[in-house]
Design an enzyme around this catalytic site. Structure first.
Site, PDB file in Angstrom:
ATOM      1  N   CYS A   1       0.797  -1.236   0.000  1.00  0.00           N
ATOM      2  CA  CYS A   1       0.000   0.000   0.000  1.00  0.00           C
ATOM      3  C   CYS A   1       0.828   1.284   0.000  1.00  0.00           C
ATOM      4  O   CYS A   1       0.574   2.184  -0.799  1.00  0.00           O
ATOM      5  CB  CYS A   1      -0.900   0.061   1.232  1.00  0.00           C
TER       6      CYS A   1
ATOM      7  N   GLU B   1     -21.261  15.902  -4.502  1.00  0.00           N
ATOM      8  CA  GLU B   1     -22.636  16.404  -4.302  1.00  0.00           C
ATOM      9  C   GLU B   1     -23.628  15.586  -5.134  1.00  0.00           C
ATOM     10  O   GLU B   1     -24.810  15.515  -4.805  1.00  0.00           O
ATOM     11  CB  GLU B   1     -22.749  17.893  -4.632  1.00  0.00           C
TER      12      GLU B   1
HETATM   13  C1  LIG Z   1       1.369  -4.285  -4.179  1.00  0.00           C
HETATM   14  C2  LIG Z   1       0.313  -4.332  -3.086  1.00  0.00           C
HETATM   15  C3  LIG Z   1      -0.453  -3.217  -2.846  1.00  0.00           C
HETATM   16  C4  LIG Z   1      -1.423  -3.240  -1.849  1.00  0.00           C
HETATM   17  N1  LIG Z   1      -2.179  -2.122  -1.660  1.00  0.00           N
HETATM   18  C5  LIG Z   1      -3.120  -2.114  -0.695  1.00  0.00           C
HETATM   19  C6  LIG Z   1      -3.879  -0.952  -0.440  1.00  0.00           C
HETATM   20  O1  LIG Z   1      -3.730   0.078  -1.116  1.00  0.00           O
HETATM   21  N2  LIG Z   1      -4.803  -0.986   0.547  1.00  0.00           N
HETATM   22  C7  LIG Z   1      -5.005  -2.115   1.313  1.00  0.00           C
HETATM   23  O2  LIG Z   1      -5.840  -2.094   2.225  1.00  0.00           O
HETATM   24  N3  LIG Z   1      -4.285  -3.252   1.097  1.00  0.00           N
HETATM   25  C8  LIG Z   1      -3.350  -3.272   0.114  1.00  0.00           C
HETATM   26  N4  LIG Z   1      -2.607  -4.401  -0.083  1.00  0.00           N
HETATM   27  C9  LIG Z   1      -2.865  -5.597   0.751  1.00  0.00           C
HETATM   28  C10 LIG Z   1      -2.199  -5.463   2.135  1.00  0.00           C
HETATM   29  O3  LIG Z   1      -0.850  -5.106   1.984  1.00  0.00           O
HETATM   30  C11 LIG Z   1      -2.324  -6.772   2.903  1.00  0.00           C
HETATM   31  O4  LIG Z   1      -3.679  -7.158   2.942  1.00  0.00           O
HETATM   32  C12 LIG Z   1      -1.810  -6.644   4.331  1.00  0.00           C
HETATM   33  O5  LIG Z   1      -0.483  -6.199   4.362  1.00  0.00           O
HETATM   34  C13 LIG Z   1      -1.909  -8.001   5.031  1.00  0.00           C
HETATM   35  O6  LIG Z   1      -1.378  -7.921   6.315  1.00  0.00           O
HETATM   36  P1  LIG Z   1      -0.877  -9.228   7.082  1.00  0.00           P
HETATM   37  O7  LIG Z   1      -0.624  -8.816   8.483  1.00  0.00           O
HETATM   38  O8  LIG Z   1      -1.784 -10.351   6.815  1.00  0.00           O
HETATM   39  O9  LIG Z   1       0.484  -9.631   6.380  1.00  0.00           O
HETATM   40  P2  LIG Z   1       1.737  -8.824   5.900  1.00  0.00           P
HETATM   41  O10 LIG Z   1       1.564  -7.364   5.984  1.00  0.00           O
HETATM   42  O11 LIG Z   1       2.084  -9.405   4.579  1.00  0.00           O
HETATM   43  O12 LIG Z   1       2.853  -9.198   6.957  1.00  0.00           O
HETATM   44  C14 LIG Z   1       3.349 -10.490   7.102  1.00  0.00           C
HETATM   45  C15 LIG Z   1       4.764 -10.415   7.639  1.00  0.00           C
HETATM   46  O13 LIG Z   1       5.164 -11.726   8.056  1.00  0.00           O
HETATM   47  C16 LIG Z   1       6.515 -11.929   7.704  1.00  0.00           C
HETATM   48  N5  LIG Z   1       6.724 -13.379   7.654  1.00  0.00           N
HETATM   49  C17 LIG Z   1       6.256 -14.255   6.736  1.00  0.00           C
HETATM   50  N6  LIG Z   1       6.579 -15.524   7.093  1.00  0.00           N
HETATM   51  C18 LIG Z   1       7.269 -15.432   8.257  1.00  0.00           C
HETATM   52  C19 LIG Z   1       7.841 -16.388   9.127  1.00  0.00           C
HETATM   53  N7  LIG Z   1       7.753 -17.702   8.907  1.00  0.00           N
HETATM   54  N8  LIG Z   1       8.517 -15.939  10.216  1.00  0.00           N
HETATM   55  C20 LIG Z   1       8.591 -14.605  10.473  1.00  0.00           C
HETATM   56  N9  LIG Z   1       8.039 -13.665   9.702  1.00  0.00           N
HETATM   57  C21 LIG Z   1       7.379 -14.069   8.609  1.00  0.00           C
HETATM   58  C22 LIG Z   1       6.657 -11.207   6.382  1.00  0.00           C
HETATM   59  O14 LIG Z   1       8.015 -10.885   6.124  1.00  0.00           O
HETATM   60  C23 LIG Z   1       5.778  -9.977   6.600  1.00  0.00           C
HETATM   61  O15 LIG Z   1       6.530  -8.904   7.108  1.00  0.00           O
HETATM   62  C24 LIG Z   1      -1.619  -4.415  -1.065  1.00  0.00           C
HETATM   63  C25 LIG Z   1      -0.826  -5.541  -1.305  1.00  0.00           C
HETATM   64  C26 LIG Z   1       0.126  -5.503  -2.295  1.00  0.00           C
HETATM   65  C27 LIG Z   1       0.978  -6.726  -2.537  1.00  0.00           C
END
Ligand SMILES: Cc1cc2nc3c(=O)[nH]c(=O)nc-3n(C[C@H](O)[C@H](O)[C@H](O)COP(=O)(O)OP(=O)(O)OC[C@H]3O[C@@H](n4cnc5c(N)ncnc54)[C@H](O)[C@@H]3O)c2cc1C
Ligand SMILES: NC(=O)c1ccc[n+]([C@@H]2O[C@H](COP(=O)([O-])OP(=O)(O)OC[C@H]3O[C@@H](n4cnc5c(N)ncnc54)[C@H](O)[C@@H]3O)[C@@H](O)[C@H]2O)c1
Length: 454
Positions: free
Chosen positions: A47, A447
């Site tokens: 995002c 509006e």
């Molecule tokens: C290009 C893009 C644009 C987006 N734009 C938007 C937007 O504009 N608005 C919106 O609402 N959503 C957007 N999203 C979606 C949003 O980013 C996700 O829905 C959100 O980040 C999900 O959060 P989460 O906590 O599930 O996982 P994430 O934010 O993905 O966090 C997961 C974390 O876990 C870590 N991890 C993974 N496996 C392990 C492990 N085994 N051990 C330790 N750490 C680990 C990863 O490194 C990561 O940091 C976008 C997604 C993408 C790809």
């Protein structure tokens, strides 16, 4: 059995950070494991960096088309390396802010990949050396590892980029093939095209943004940004080859395309494999972890939030799931996530915004005869003197018998800011009459939402 922590959170992204901070604020002893930069997809490769690029593209589009306002320019020189460097610096700044706030709350950060060894214990593996750094245990474990880009199973796929690679670029390509017609594909098509890259978009269906209200897809396809993109519909990619430093795509039809690079944006999938979950036999919901209303998996000690469960994969949803989890289990509250009327936006230029049911879905649920549609489409005043005459469209889906507003959809600049507030009204159960008796604010685009008559 004694555990070192009350809660271990695996993954410091949107959901994990929200849960960890909320639980720690109630006095819980919390550990968080992160394999990458703190912040997760949203902050590091989703995002936030994406939206910063959208602002760059919008600025360029405005500058390119404002001569009618007396703003002459002799040609804008876009230096993509500056944008990309600034975006990376901003993302690092935000990551550090999150790290500092975790420290302030006495949350212990473990850097590395988390991997289950028992239902209460994880080992942390160093991302570089692959050696086990620590073993930690907790009564409760929250999995919030998010998703990863889904790759197509075709020859040469590793030559193509995913959205993760875009944020690592040093400069923009001259030409790009984007495969997919969803959020990521459309947003990057808009960013790259408006910043000067020749973009071709390959979609397997007929229209962009399948699943959104059809008027929104059509508006996007007719917009100046997307008429400037070569869209190849009803097509599939078969293979990719490197040819003289460029990439040659072969389609199922046999047609070939040559571009500098290819971005695959064909969806995302939960990143569960490294967790070593198999021995826990957690119940699955397709590719997602199955959870109940309290985000509890089939194992009573293990919980899951965010992109690894079968709910809208959006940052605010993951954050709310994380907070609700901690409110319930560390502060004895009885909260549930409200999945009704989640506002959504696709940050193309102009952007698409939506809340509630599409016209098609409303007619499927309530039958065509019970649905009334209010719609208007016009050139916004802000484009009067612009070369870029993109239109905007507003649409209200109403239940004829109850007068209840079931959905609102909008295509046009700042529509995401407008739909956020419209979602408050829909959540409160607003009727069309409530829209009608609300005074308009003139002259604005929004509006039209309160002045549309059938
Ligand atoms: C290009 C893009 C644009 C987006 N734009 C938007 C937007 O504009 N608005 C919106 O609402 N959503 C957007 N999203 C979606 C949003 O980013 C996700 O829905 C959100 O980040 C999900 O959060 P989460 O906590 O599930 O996982 P994430 O934010 O993905 O966090 C997961 C974390 O876990 C870590 N991890 C993974 N496996 C392990 C492990 N085994 N051990 C330790 N750490 C680990 C990863 O490194 C990561 O940091 C976008 C997604 C993408 C790809
Ligand atoms: N503005 C936002 O809120 C925002 C922005 C980006 C991502 N996201 C979130 O991230 C999720 C993932 O985004 P996304 O764009 O990767 O997924 P998506 O589900 O939005 O789009 C995937 C696209 O790939 C196509 N596709 C799927 N399999 C294919 C195949 N085998 N061959 C050809 N085409 C195929 C689909 O038809 C669709 O057009 C979104 O669903 C959304 O939840 C949100």
């Amino acid at each position: 059995m004694e555990f070192e922590f009350d809660l271990i959170v695996v993954g410091a992204g949107s959901g994990g950070l929200a849960a960890a901070k909320r639980a720690a604020s109630y006095g819980a002893k919390v550990a968080i494991i992160e394999a990458n930069q703190i912040g997760g997809t949203c902050v590091i490769r989703g995002c936030v960096p994406k939206k910063l690029m959208v602002y760059a593209a919008k600025s360029k589009k405005n500058m390119d088309s404002s001569e009618g306002y007396g703003l002459k320019n002799e040609g804008i020189n876009f230096e993509s390396n500056i944008l990309l460097k600034n975006v990376r610096e901003e993302v690092s700044r935000l990551s550090n802010l999150h790290r500092n706030s975790l420290k302030k709350l006495n949350i212990t950060i473990f850097e590395g990949l988390g991997r289950f060894i028992t239902q209460n214990e994880l080992e942390i593996i160093c991302s570089n050396t692959k050696k086990i750094k620590n073993k930690i245990s907790s009564k409760k474990i929250l999995i919030s590892v998010g998703g990863k880009p889904k790759k197509l199973n075709i020859p040469g796929i590793d030559l193509a980029w995913t959205s993760d690679d875009i944020f690592e670029l040093e400069k923009f390509p001259k030409s790009l093939l984007i495969v997919g017609g969803g959020y990521i594909a459309c947003e990057f098509a808009s960013i790259f095209r408006n910043l000067g890259t020749e973009v071709t978009q390959l979609i397997r269906g007929k229209h962009l943004l399948n699943g959104f209200d059809e008027d929104l897809s059509l508006c996007l396809e007719e917009s100046p940004t997307f008429t400037d993109i070569k869209i190849i519909s009803n097509a599939q990619l078969k293979s990719i080859d490197r040819v003289n430093g460029n990439l040659e795509s072969t389609l199922e039809s046999g047609d070939k395309l040559l571009t500098n690079n290819i971005l695959i944006a064909t969806g995302r999938e939960p990143n569960l494999l490294p967790l070593n979950l198999d021995f826990l036999n957690l119940k699955m919901d397709g590719q997602y972890l199955d959870v109940d209303e309290l985000n509890q998996t089939s194992n009573a000690n293990i919980f899951a939030v965010g992109d690894i469960i079968n709910k809208p994969n959006l940052t605010p949803v993951a954050i709310e799931q994380g907070r609700v989890f901690s409110d319930n289990f560390f502060n004895d509250q009885k909260r549930k996530v409200n999945y009704e009327y989640i506002p959504k936006a696709v940050f193309t230029i102009p952007e698409i915004s939506t809340v509630g049911l599409s016209e098609k879905r409303a007619k499927e649920i309530y039958s065509e005869k019970n649905i009334k549609i209010f719609k208007c489409k016009f050139t916004p005043m802000s484009n009067t003197f612009k070369k870029n005459k993109s239109k905007c469209m507003l649409k209200i889906v109403v239940h004829k018998l109850t007068d209840k507003v079931l959905g609102c959809h909008m295509f046009g600049e700042t529509s995401s800011e407008i739909i956020q507030m419209v979602s408050v009204s829909l959540n409160a159960g607003i009727t069309k009459k409530d829209f009608d008796i609300t005074m308009a604010l003139h002259p604005t685009i929004s509006e039209e939402f309160v002045t549309m008559y059938g």
